[in-house]
Design a protein around this motif. Structure first.
Motif, mmCIF file in Angstrom:
data_model
loop_
_atom_site.group_PDB
_atom_site.id
_atom_site.type_symbol
_atom_site.label_atom_id
_atom_site.label_comp_id
_atom_site.label_asym_id
_atom_site.label_seq_id
_atom_site.Cartn_x
_atom_site.Cartn_y
_atom_site.Cartn_z
ATOM 1 N N GLU A 193 -0.584 -17.280 26.613
ATOM 2 C CA GLU A 193 -1.321 -17.060 27.872
ATOM 3 C C GLU A 193 -0.644 -17.776 29.032
ATOM 4 O O GLU A 193 -0.561 -17.244 30.140
ATOM 5 C CB GLU A 193 -2.768 -17.520 27.708
ATOM 6 C CG GLU A 193 -3.601 -16.597 26.823
ATOM 7 C CD GLU A 193 -5.000 -17.129 26.578
ATOM 8 O OE1 GLU A 193 -5.249 -18.305 26.916
ATOM 9 O OE2 GLU A 193 -5.828 -16.367 26.037
ATOM 10 N N LYS A 194 -0.167 -18.999 28.767
ATOM 11 C CA LYS A 194 0.535 -19.747 29.815
ATOM 12 C C LYS A 194 1.800 -19.000 30.247
ATOM 13 O O LYS A 194 2.110 -18.910 31.435
ATOM 14 C CB LYS A 194 0.916 -21.140 29.299
ATOM 15 C CG LYS A 194 -0.229 -22.140 29.314
ATOM 16 C CD LYS A 194 0.262 -23.519 28.855
ATOM 17 C CE LYS A 194 -0.874 -24.532 28.887
ATOM 18 N NZ LYS A 194 -0.431 -25.856 28.383
ATOM 19 N N GLN A 195 2.524 -18.475 29.261
ATOM 20 C CA GLN A 195 3.745 -17.736 29.571
ATOM 21 C C GLN A 195 3.436 -16.483 30.390
ATOM 22 O O GLN A 195 4.139 -16.177 31.364
ATOM 23 C CB GLN A 195 4.465 -17.347 28.280
ATOM 24 C CG GLN A 195 5.794 -16.615 28.540
ATOM 25 C CD GLN A 195 6.447 -16.149 27.256
ATOM 26 O OE1 GLN A 195 6.040 -16.542 26.161
ATOM 27 N NE2 GLN A 195 7.460 -15.302 27.375
ATOM 28 N N GLU A 196 2.368 -15.779 30.022
ATOM 29 C CA GLU A 196 1.996 -14.572 30.761
ATOM 30 C C GLU A 196 1.612 -14.908 32.190
ATOM 31 O O GLU A 196 1.948 -14.180 33.128
ATOM 32 C CB GLU A 196 0.851 -13.857 30.037
ATOM 33 C CG GLU A 196 1.288 -13.182 28.737
ATOM 34 C CD GLU A 196 0.121 -12.616 27.952
ATOM 35 O OE1 GLU A 196 -1.044 -12.895 28.337
ATOM 36 O OE2 GLU A 196 0.363 -11.897 26.960
ATOM 37 N N ARG A 197 0.864 -16.022 32.365
ATOM 38 C CA ARG A 197 0.494 -16.440 33.722
ATOM 39 C C ARG A 197 1.731 -16.785 34.542
ATOM 40 O O ARG A 197 1.844 -16.425 35.714
ATOM 41 C CB ARG A 197 -0.460 -17.639 33.669
ATOM 42 C CG ARG A 197 -1.918 -17.268 33.398
ATOM 43 C CD ARG A 197 -2.856 -18.402 33.794
ATOM 44 N NE ARG A 197 -2.657 -19.575 32.968
ATOM 45 C CZ ARG A 197 -3.304 -19.794 31.813
ATOM 46 N NH1 ARG A 197 -4.172 -18.894 31.375
ATOM 47 N NH2 ARG A 197 -3.084 -20.894 31.124
ATOM 48 N N ALA A 198 2.682 -17.483 33.891
ATOM 49 C CA ALA A 198 3.922 -17.851 34.588
ATOM 50 C C ALA A 198 4.712 -16.605 34.985
ATOM 51 O O ALA A 198 5.274 -16.535 36.086
ATOM 52 C CB ALA A 198 4.775 -18.751 33.700
ATOM 53 N N GLU A 199 4.732 -15.612 34.103
ATOM 54 C CA GLU A 199 5.457 -14.372 34.395
ATOM 55 C C GLU A 199 4.817 -13.622 35.553
ATOM 56 O O GLU A 199 5.508 -13.043 36.393
ATOM 57 C CB GLU A 199 5.514 -13.493 33.148
ATOM 58 C CG GLU A 199 6.464 -14.022 32.079
ATOM 59 C CD GLU A 199 6.386 -13.234 30.783
ATOM 60 O OE1 GLU A 199 5.515 -12.319 30.694
ATOM 61 O OE2 GLU A 199 7.169 -13.523 29.860
ATOM 62 N N ARG A 200 3.463 -13.635 35.597
ATOM 63 C CA ARG A 200 2.776 -12.973 36.709
ATOM 64 C C ARG A 200 3.073 -13.676 38.026
ATOM 65 O O ARG A 200 3.292 -13.038 39.054
ATOM 66 C CB ARG A 200 1.268 -12.915 36.449
ATOM 67 C CG ARG A 200 0.854 -11.876 35.414
ATOM 68 C CD ARG A 200 -0.639 -11.593 35.484
ATOM 69 N NE ARG A 200 -1.434 -12.762 35.166
ATOM 70 C CZ ARG A 200 -1.808 -13.115 33.939
ATOM 71 N NH1 ARG A 200 -1.403 -12.381 32.906
ATOM 72 N NH2 ARG A 200 -2.548 -14.182 33.736
ATOM 73 N N ARG A 201 3.051 -15.019 37.977
ATOM 74 C CA ARG A 201 3.365 -15.778 39.187
ATOM 75 C C ARG A 201 4.795 -15.489 39.648
ATOM 76 O O ARG A 201 5.060 -15.297 40.830
ATOM 77 C CB ARG A 201 3.195 -17.282 38.940
ATOM 78 C CG ARG A 201 1.753 -17.752 38.966
ATOM 79 C CD ARG A 201 1.674 -19.258 39.130
ATOM 80 N NE ARG A 201 2.262 -19.971 38.001
ATOM 81 C CZ ARG A 201 1.601 -20.322 36.913
ATOM 82 N NH1 ARG A 201 0.306 -20.019 36.790
ATOM 83 N NH2 ARG A 201 2.202 -20.981 35.939
ATOM 84 N N GLU A 202 5.708 -15.440 38.684
ATOM 85 C CA GLU A 202 7.116 -15.187 39.004
ATOM 86 C C GLU A 202 7.297 -13.796 39.616
ATOM 87 O O GLU A 202 8.058 -13.617 40.569
ATOM 88 C CB GLU A 202 7.947 -15.307 37.721
ATOM 89 C CG GLU A 202 9.439 -15.233 37.953
ATOM 90 C CD GLU A 202 10.232 -15.382 36.659
ATOM 91 O OE1 GLU A 202 11.292 -14.746 36.549
ATOM 92 O OE2 GLU A 202 9.778 -16.132 35.761
ATOM 93 N N GLN A 203 6.567 -12.792 39.082
ATOM 94 C CA GLN A 203 6.674 -11.442 39.614
ATOM 95 C C GLN A 203 6.112 -11.361 41.027
ATOM 96 O O GLN A 203 6.678 -10.692 41.899
ATOM 97 C CB GLN A 203 5.934 -10.451 38.694
ATOM 98 C CG GLN A 203 6.140 -8.985 39.076
ATOM 99 C CD GLN A 203 7.604 -8.569 39.027
ATOM 100 O OE1 GLN A 203 8.317 -8.860 38.072
ATOM 101 N NE2 GLN A 203 8.060 -7.908 40.094
ATOM 102 N N ARG A 204 4.961 -12.076 41.267
ATOM 103 C CA ARG A 204 4.404 -12.086 42.621
ATOM 104 C C ARG A 204 5.388 -12.709 43.611
ATOM 105 O O ARG A 204 5.580 -12.216 44.726
ATOM 106 C CB ARG A 204 3.080 -12.856 42.644
ATOM 107 C CG ARG A 204 1.903 -12.084 42.098
ATOM 108 C CD ARG A 204 0.588 -12.709 42.534
ATOM 109 N NE ARG A 204 0.412 -14.042 42.003
ATOM 110 C CZ ARG A 204 -0.176 -14.324 40.835
ATOM 111 N NH1 ARG A 204 -0.618 -13.327 40.080
ATOM 112 N NH2 ARG A 204 -0.313 -15.564 40.427
#
Length: 708
Positions: A193-204
């Motif tokens: 979940e942490k990785q997915e959140r980080a990926e979403r932040r990175e994409q934004r």
């Protein structure tokens, strides 16, 4: 000091020629100290008298003609090819350019956990659905959905299970949870979940930066300028290079006027062993009163036609002093375009006699007769520098030589110039002046002057000579609120090099300053798609003769090149979405067998390919007919070819519209046929069989081609 100044004059003499002699000494002094003192005399205004920034003489100052000279720093030196990547890697530069160009900054994305949690919340529609089905409150439905990762069916089951089943389910859940805890799965889930959140932040963050980059790139064409310099190559010869730059806040605020009060020019200061420092300099050429706006002439000297001068100013719409007057002149360019376009629509190629353009049957008969007139030779000597010919030409009586004077057939992939040295028995694989169809700007001019505006060729303009025409077309399209996309292509590059898709008029106009001359061609926005992807078709066409009559054949096998991603006009920067030429790039290449392609197209679209193929053949023949019937330098006709024989092989690139009509994209010189030979090992043999009857295989060759 005197000797240093004298040296300065000698080193910079060509640049100083554009500057009044009385300003050379103060310029020398300011350059030596990097003295940027324009701020003592001038100030920036915002929104007065135009949107954005303008430069004015201060209220307590004035400037007399040739009274002073000022240095302007360069905020950014770049190139159109590298600009976007440079901006992505330098956010402080992007901040500065946004401010300099008066671009409204986009707020950075929020990166809080709350926002990430918000992304995972179920929609109101989902909540209402679960609440109604399970007969619970919206809040209970929302909690159930979040517990079940927004799976609607699971959430409803969770809420409607009876108490006894729920108790047993909870007991099993507890038992399973204990086993999971022992195995470390919760930590794995949390890490995921942490990785997915980080990926979403990175994409934004990435999307935010890309949007800002695109905004700066769009606007930079109204500010960017060029200068040319020379560098010594390894062989000691100088090579000309062009640098693109944007001036600092002061220089970028000097707006355009056709009646300017300053001259602003680039000045590259040589500090000897310390290297070169690029500046611009400006100096008054009139007396300028206190508070008066400072203007220069942004028009390049090589724009000569009055209509082109007007068209060029549309690159600087936000920097032209009399913006309203410029907009009022839009109709001049639109009406000029409409008049020219009407002429083209009514233009038809002159009726061609059968002696010039043979029918399919006549073409076959002519080649057959020529083949029969020649006895099979013991050997036919070929001289070539082309690898695929050396590798795949396997006819039994062929012999190779490295001496062109001993060859019966010369096949070169280089531009052939030795026409006067050819003997009557020799055949060469090029026609004199075939750049009339292989250079994109020449092809466009040839088609315009013979066919006008045919449906099988997209509207195309030479930016160097037809600036007002392309701007008029653009403005007319804009007025009609139609899709206004253009593709910019170098005159003479293949393999997908130097291509840009744009809807930005300033970018189109400023290609006039590009050291690589370009055409602007209307982008085919509604192409036929194959499984949702763009494709183009590569045909190999053999022109056996251009004079006194045209004899041309298309190879029966063609190649379908497919984009890697589905076509989407919202992703113009995605090469794999918009382009099909992958074999010379870093991307994987997708090609289709032509028989499978035809089968699938007929199945997908309920069409008969034979009808489409006839239209494609007609379009290719039209291009060749225009060339064969038009005298040089616009066409191929008029060169005395009685002293030698010639043929040529071209690569035609064809696209289809969404209603299956062909569009000729370009005609390529000396196409690389390596892949053709790999698909069909007889490819080269078949070409040579049609070219020279001395091989004794004319009939075999004819079977591999369709006459145009």
């Amino acid at each position: 000091m005197a000797s240093a100044f004298e040296s300065f004059k000698v080193v910079h003499q060509y640049q100083l020629a554009a500057i009044p002699e009385e300003l050379w000494q103060p310029l020398f002094m300011k350059l030596g100290d990097d003295y940027l003192d324009a701020g003592n005399f001038a100030e920036l205004h915002h929104g007065d008298p135009m949107e954005g920034y303008s430069l004015h003489v201060k209220a307590d100052q004035s400037l007399k003609k040739h009274s002073d000279i000022f240095l302007v720093d360069h905020a950014w030196t770049t190139s159109p090819e590298t600009a976007k990547e440079e901006l992505r890697l330098n956010l402080s530069l992007m901040d500065r350019l946004e401010n300099l160009m008066d671009i409204e900054q986009i707020d950075a994305p929020e990166n809080s956990d709350d926002e990430d949690d918000e992304d995972e919340k179920p929609s109101e529609e989902m909540v209402k659905l679960v609440a109604s089905q399970a007969n619970v409150t919206d809040r209970e439905a929302e909690k159930a959905l979040m517990a079940e990762n927004n799976e609607v069916v699971n959430a409803i089951m969770r809420l409607t299970i009876d108490p006894e089943q729920k108790a047993e389910s909870d007991r099993l859940d507890d038992l399973m949870m204990n086993q999971i805890l022992a195995s470390g799965k919760p930590q794995e889930k949390e890490d995921k979940e942490k990785q997915e959140r980080a990926e979403r932040r990175e994409q934004r963050e990435k999307d935010w930066i890309n949007q800002r980059v695109n905004n700066v790139y769009q606007k930079m064409w109204s500010y960017i300028q060029t200068y040319t310099y020379s560098i010594l190559q390894k062989d000691g010869e100088p090579a000309s290079q062009t640098a693109w730059y944007i001036s600092d806040e002061v220089g970028s605020a000097i707006c355009h006027s056709s009646d300017p009060n300053v001259v602003c020019v680039p000045f590259i200061f040589s500090r000897g062993s310390s290297g070169m420092i690029p500046y611009s300099v400006f100096f008054p050429i009139k007396d300028i009163e206190a508070g008066e706006i400072i203007t220069c002439d942004l028009l390049p000297k090589n724009v000569e036609r009055e209509s082109d001068k007007l068209a060029y100013l549309f690159a600087f719409q936000d920097r032209v002093l009399l913006t309203n007057e410029l907009q009022a002149k839009r109709n001049e360019l639109i009406n000029h375009f409409k008049a020219e376009n009407e002429k083209r629509k009514n233009q038809k190629l002159a009726t061609l006699s059968e002696t010039q353009i043979l029918s399919s049957e006549q073409a076959v008969e002519a080649v057959r007769k020529e083949g029969e007139s020649k006895t099979k030779a013991e050997s036919v000597v070929v001289c070539t520098d082309t690898t695929f010919v050396q590798q795949f030409l396997k006819l039994d009586n062929v012999k190779f030589t490295n001496d062109p004077s001993k060859a019966d057939i010369l096949w070169t992939s280089q531009d052939f110039q030795g026409w006067d040295s050819l003997e009557p028995h020799q055949i060469v694989n090029q026609f004199p002046n075939e750049k009339c169809i292989t250079y994109k700007h020449n092809l466009a001019e040839l088609i315009q002057k013979t066919f006008g505006a045919p449906g099988w060729f997209m509207p195309t303009y030479n930016i160097m000579t037809q600036l007002s025409e392309v701007v008029g077309d653009y403005l007319n399209t804009e007025e009609n609120e139609e899709t206004n996309l253009w593709i910019l292509k170098p005159w003479n590059m293949a393999r997908g090099l130097g291509l840009d898709i744009t809807n930005n008029l300033a970018e189109i106009v400023r290609q006039h300053d590009n050291p690589v001359p370009k055409i602007a061609q209307r982008y085919l926005v509604s192409p036929c798609l194959y499984n949702g992807k763009k494709f183009d078709l590569r045909y190999i066409v053999l022109v056996r003769r251009a004079e006194p009559n045209l004899i041309a054949f298309a190879y029966n096998m063609f190649w379908t090149r497919l984009a890697n991603k589905k076509y989407d006009l919202d992703n113009l920067d995605d090469y794999e979405c918009q382009f099909t030429v992958m074999n010379y790039s870093k991307y994987e290449m997708t090609q289709l067998d032509y028989k499978s392609f035809i089968h699938n197209m007929e199945k997908q679209h309920d069409i008969k390919w034979d009808n489409i193929q006839k239209d494609i053949n007609a379009a290719m023949k039209n291009v060749l007919a225009a060339a064969a019937c038009t005298p040089q330098p616009l066409g191929l006709a008029g060169r005395d070819t009685s002293k030698f024989d010639a043929f040529s092989v071209y690569g035609f690139d064809i696209m289809l519209t969404d209603d299956f009509k062909p569009v000729v994209i370009e005609t390529n010189f000396s196409p690389d046929c390596t892949r053709a030979c790999q698909y069909d090992p007889e490819f080269v043999n078949n070409i040579f069989s049609l070219v020279d009857g001395r091989f004794g295989t004319t009939e075999k060759g004819l079977k591999a081609f369709t006459p145009l």
